[in-house]
Motif scaffolding. Structure first.
Motif, PDB file in Angstrom:
ATOM      1  N   PHE A 259       0.837  -1.194   0.000  1.00 45.76           N
ATOM      2  CA  PHE A 259       0.000   0.000   0.000  1.00 45.76           C
ATOM      3  C   PHE A 259       0.879   1.255   0.000  1.00 45.76           C
ATOM      4  CE2 PHE A 259      -3.945  -2.145   1.410  1.00 45.76           C
ATOM      5  CZ  PHE A 259      -3.424  -3.340   1.871  1.00 45.76           C
TER       6      PHE A 259
ATOM      7  N   TYR B 297       0.073   5.236   1.228  1.00 40.72           N
ATOM      8  CA  TYR B 297      -0.872   6.194   1.801  1.00 40.72           C
ATOM      9  C   TYR B 297      -0.262   7.590   1.721  1.00 40.72           C
ATOM     10  CZ  TYR B 297      -3.994   2.733   3.908  1.00 40.72           C
ATOM     11  OH  TYR B 297      -4.908   1.719   4.113  1.00 40.72           O
TER      12      TYR B 297
ATOM     13  N   GLN C 110      -0.527  11.584   3.426  1.00 41.99           N
ATOM     14  CA  GLN C 110      -1.014  12.387   4.549  1.00 41.99           C
ATOM     15  C   GLN C 110      -0.758  13.852   4.249  1.00 41.99           C
ATOM     16  OE1 GLN C 110       1.090  12.001   8.297  1.00 41.99           O
ATOM     17  NE2 GLN C 110      -0.760  12.464   9.466  1.00 41.99           N
TER      18      GLN C 110
ATOM     19  N   ASN D 205      -1.867  18.170   8.655  1.00 41.08           N
ATOM     20  CA  ASN D 205      -2.922  18.189   9.674  1.00 41.08           C
ATOM     21  C   ASN D 205      -4.123  17.319   9.327  1.00 41.08           C
ATOM     22  OD1 ASN D 205      -1.439  20.021  11.253  1.00 41.08           O
ATOM     23  ND2 ASN D 205      -2.190  21.705  10.002  1.00 41.08           N
ATOM     24  N   GLN D 206      -3.874  16.279   8.555  1.00 41.42           N
ATOM     25  CA  GLN D 206      -4.958  15.363   8.211  1.00 41.42           C
ATOM     26  C   GLN D 206      -4.541  13.925   8.484  1.00 41.42           C
ATOM     27  OE1 GLN D 206      -6.742  15.838   4.352  1.00 41.42           O
ATOM     28  NE2 GLN D 206      -6.538  18.067   4.396  1.00 41.42           N
ATOM     29  N   GLY D 207      -5.506  13.028   8.389  1.00 42.24           N
ATOM     30  CA  GLY D 207      -5.207  11.604   8.521  1.00 42.24           C
ATOM     31  C   GLY D 207      -4.645  11.048   7.230  1.00 42.24           C
ATOM     32  N   LEU D 208      -4.320   9.760   7.259  1.00 41.27           N
ATOM     33  CA  LEU D 208      -3.780   9.108   6.071  1.00 41.27           C
ATOM     34  C   LEU D 208      -4.925   8.644   5.170  1.00 41.27           C
ATOM     35  CD1 LEU D 208      -1.600   8.713   8.428  1.00 41.27           C
ATOM     36  CD2 LEU D 208      -0.748   6.837   7.022  1.00 41.27           C
TER      37      LEU D 208
ATOM     38  N   LEU E 259      -5.683   6.398   1.375  1.00 39.98           N
ATOM     39  CA  LEU E 259      -5.087   5.452   0.456  1.00 39.98           C
ATOM     40  C   LEU E 259      -4.825   6.079  -0.907  1.00 39.98           C
ATOM     41  CD1 LEU E 259      -4.325   2.418   0.051  1.00 39.98           C
ATOM     42  CD2 LEU E 259      -6.605   2.169  -0.961  1.00 39.98           C
TER      43      LEU E 259
ATOM     44  N   GLU F 204       3.147  14.023   3.171  1.00 44.55           N
ATOM     45  CA  GLU F 204       3.930  12.895   3.686  1.00 44.55           C
ATOM     46  C   GLU F 204       3.369  11.626   3.047  1.00 44.55           C
ATOM     47  OE1 GLU F 204       6.131  13.714   6.323  1.00 44.55           O
ATOM     48  OE2 GLU F 204       6.974  11.713   6.612  1.00 44.55           O
TER      49      GLU F 204
ATOM     50  N   PHE G 108       3.457   7.394   2.986  1.00 45.04           N
ATOM     51  CA  PHE G 108       3.786   6.206   3.762  1.00 45.04           C
ATOM     52  C   PHE G 108       3.573   4.949   2.938  1.00 45.04           C
ATOM     53  CE2 PHE G 108       4.471   7.920   7.958  1.00 45.04           C
ATOM     54  CZ  PHE G 108       3.771   9.117   7.941  1.00 45.04           C
TER      55      PHE G 108
ATOM     56  N   PHE H 191      -0.548  -5.136   9.529  1.00 45.57           N
ATOM     57  CA  PHE H 191      -0.073  -3.986   8.763  1.00 45.57           C
ATOM     58  C   PHE H 191       1.210  -3.439   9.355  1.00 45.57           C
ATOM     59  CE2 PHE H 191      -2.871  -2.459   5.422  1.00 45.57           C
ATOM     60  CZ  PHE H 191      -3.952  -3.309   5.563  1.00 45.57           C
TER      61      PHE H 191
ATOM     62  N   PHE I 205       3.955  -0.189   8.729  1.00 43.07           N
ATOM     63  CA  PHE I 205       4.161   1.071   8.024  1.00 43.07           C
ATOM     64  C   PHE I 205       5.628   1.467   8.026  1.00 43.07           C
ATOM     65  CE2 PHE I 205      -0.048   2.719   7.080  1.00 43.07           C
ATOM     66  CZ  PHE I 205      -0.859   1.956   7.903  1.00 43.07           C
ATOM     67  N   GLY I 206       6.055   2.122   6.947  1.00 41.43           N
ATOM     68  CA  GLY I 206       7.364   2.730   6.919  1.00 41.43           C
ATOM     69  C   GLY I 206       7.355   4.033   7.698  1.00 41.43           C
ATOM     70  N   THR I 207       8.519   4.672   7.783  1.00 43.94           N
ATOM     71  CA  THR I 207       8.655   5.891   8.577  1.00 43.94           C
ATOM     72  C   THR I 207       8.251   7.140   7.812  1.00 43.94           C
ATOM     73  OG1 THR I 207      10.977   5.947   7.980  1.00 43.94           O
ATOM     74  CG2 THR I 207      10.437   5.001  10.123  1.00 43.94           C
TER      75      THR I 207
ATOM     76  N   GLY J 194       9.434  11.602  12.181  1.00 45.47           N
ATOM     77  CA  GLY J 194      10.499  10.722  11.719  1.00 45.47           C
ATOM     78  C   GLY J 194      10.380   9.275  12.150  1.00 45.47           C
ATOM     79  N   MET J 195       9.307   8.964  12.874  1.00 46.65           N
ATOM     80  CA  MET J 195       9.170   7.595  13.411  1.00 46.65           C
ATOM     81  C   MET J 195       8.047   6.822  12.745  1.00 46.65           C
ATOM     82  SD  MET J 195      11.557   7.500  15.613  1.00 46.65           S
ATOM     83  CE  MET J 195      11.203   6.065  16.605  1.00 46.65           C
ATOM     84  N   GLY J 196       7.303   7.451  11.892  1.00 49.09           N
ATOM     85  CA  GLY J 196       6.198   6.756  11.252  1.00 49.09           C
ATOM     86  C   GLY J 196       5.072   6.479  12.227  1.00 49.09           C
TER      87      GLY J 196
ATOM     88  N   PHE K 266      -3.836   8.521  15.924  1.00 45.52           N
ATOM     89  CA  PHE K 266      -4.763   8.200  14.853  1.00 45.52           C
ATOM     90  C   PHE K 266      -5.528   6.925  15.185  1.00 45.52           C
ATOM     91  CE2 PHE K 266      -3.823  11.283  11.687  1.00 45.52           C
ATOM     92  CZ  PHE K 266      -2.501  11.624  11.869  1.00 45.52           C
TER      93      PHE K 266
ATOM     94  N   PHE L 116      -8.446   5.876   8.084  1.00 47.52           N
ATOM     95  CA  PHE L 116      -7.953   6.621   9.232  1.00 47.52           C
ATOM     96  C   PHE L 116      -8.859   7.780   9.592  1.00 47.52           C
ATOM     97  CE2 PHE L 116      -3.734   4.970  10.135  1.00 47.52           C
ATOM     98  CZ  PHE L 116      -3.477   4.213   9.006  1.00 47.52           C
ATOM     99  N   GLY L 117      -8.889   8.112  10.880  1.00 47.42           N
ATOM    100  CA  GLY L 117      -9.470   9.364  11.321  1.00 47.42           C
ATOM    101  C   GLY L 117      -8.509  10.504  11.045  1.00 47.42           C
ATOM    102  N   GLU L 118      -8.919  11.716  11.388  1.00 46.29           N
ATOM    103  CA  GLU L 118      -8.124  12.892  11.062  1.00 46.29           C
ATOM    104  C   GLU L 118      -7.060  13.206  12.102  1.00 46.29           C
ATOM    105  OE1 GLU L 118     -10.808  15.282   7.897  1.00 46.29           O
ATOM    106  OE2 GLU L 118     -10.477  16.221   9.853  1.00 46.29           O
ATOM    107  N   GLY L 119      -7.024  12.470  13.171  1.00 44.25           N
ATOM    108  CA  GLY L 119      -5.952  12.635  14.141  1.00 44.25           C
ATOM    109  C   GLY L 119      -6.341  13.473  15.342  1.00 44.25           C
TER     110      GLY L 119
ATOM    111  N   TRP M  51      -4.227  15.724  18.223  1.00 45.13           N
ATOM    112  CA  TRP M  51      -2.921  16.264  18.631  1.00 45.13           C
ATOM    113  C   TRP M  51      -2.922  16.439  20.137  1.00 45.13           C
ATOM    114  CZ3 TRP M  51      -4.359  16.319  13.784  1.00 45.13           C
ATOM    115  CH2 TRP M  51      -3.404  16.390  12.775  1.00 45.13           C
TER     116      TRP M  51
END
Lengths: 115, 114
Positions: free
Chosen positions: A34, A36, A38, A41-44, A46, A88, A90, A103, A105-107, B40-42, B90, B105-108, B110
């Protein structure tokens, strides 16, 4: 467990230039792949996914990715980027088990499109 | 289309306080997840659930608790907040299967712990 490597943490590219974001995973056994995206300020969400069949997968917003089993890679490409592609990205791998926790995920790679 | 909804979007906590991040999904997905994202950590998996009444630890569960009393809801509880829990959280869900189904995913949320 799988691991996913995105070697490039940041990729700057000029608008309308091509881009490739690299993704490698650890296992040569059957996997699902996959990408994804981002936005700030939003979610991920697809972009595209590979489950089986043709190794070239097309996604939304003009992105495509190629599955290479021998190199355990799933690089993301776009022939001409736009400012709006700044985000971003992923890469994620899923194994075919049904445990719910498969699942990985990469960084992430931060793509910045420069006007 | 609601999808996965998280609340609150932003929160500042003092060290030692507790709070709950709410997550609900309207897609009738059995599988739900909580991730945290640090620069930087995913994404790191905190907890996941494969159905109502069933939860399991992910990669970084310490300092968190979850419950899954309904298919729709999967709240994440932070007990005795610490600065190390400053992060973006998330919630996500997907339908069960052999790993090919998309995670939504949700929008997060903070969270800052001071």
């Amino acid at each position: 467990a799988q691991s996913v490597t995105q070697l490039d943490s940041q990729v700057p590219v000029f608008e309308e230039a091509p881009v490739e974001l690299r993704c490698n995973y650890s296992s040569s056994v059957s996997v699902y792949l996959f990408w994804y995206v981002q936005y700030p300020n939003q979610g991920l969400q697809l972009l595209l996914k590979y489950l089986s069949g043709s190794t070239l997968v097309k996604g939304i917003n003009g992105f495509e990715a190629e599955f290479n089993k021998s190199q355990t890679s799933f690089h993301l490409r776009k022939p001409s980027v736009h400012i709006s592609d700044t985000a971003e990205y992923f890469c994620a791998v899923s194994d075919p088990s049904n445990t719910g926790n498969q699942f990985y995920f990469g960084t992430g790679t931060s793509l910045t499109v420069i006007p | 289309n609601a999808g996965v909804t998280q609340t609150p979007k932003f929160r500042i906590l003092k060290i030692g306080q507790s709070m709950t991040l709410q997550c609900t999904q309207d897609m009738n997905h059995n599988y739900m997840y909580w991730y945290r994202q640090d620069p930087g950590m995913g994404l790191k998996l905190i907890y996941y659930s494969v159905g109502a009444g069933i939860t399991d630890k992910g990669e970084v569960p310490n300092g968190y608790n979850v419950s899954r009393s309904t298919t729709e809801d999967f709240p994440l509880r932070l007990e005795l907040a610490a600065p190390s829990q400053t992060s973006v959280y998330f919630c996500a869900s997907r339908s069960p299967g052999t790993g090919g189904n998309t995670i939504y995913f949700g929008e997060g949320s903070w969270l800052t712990v001071v």
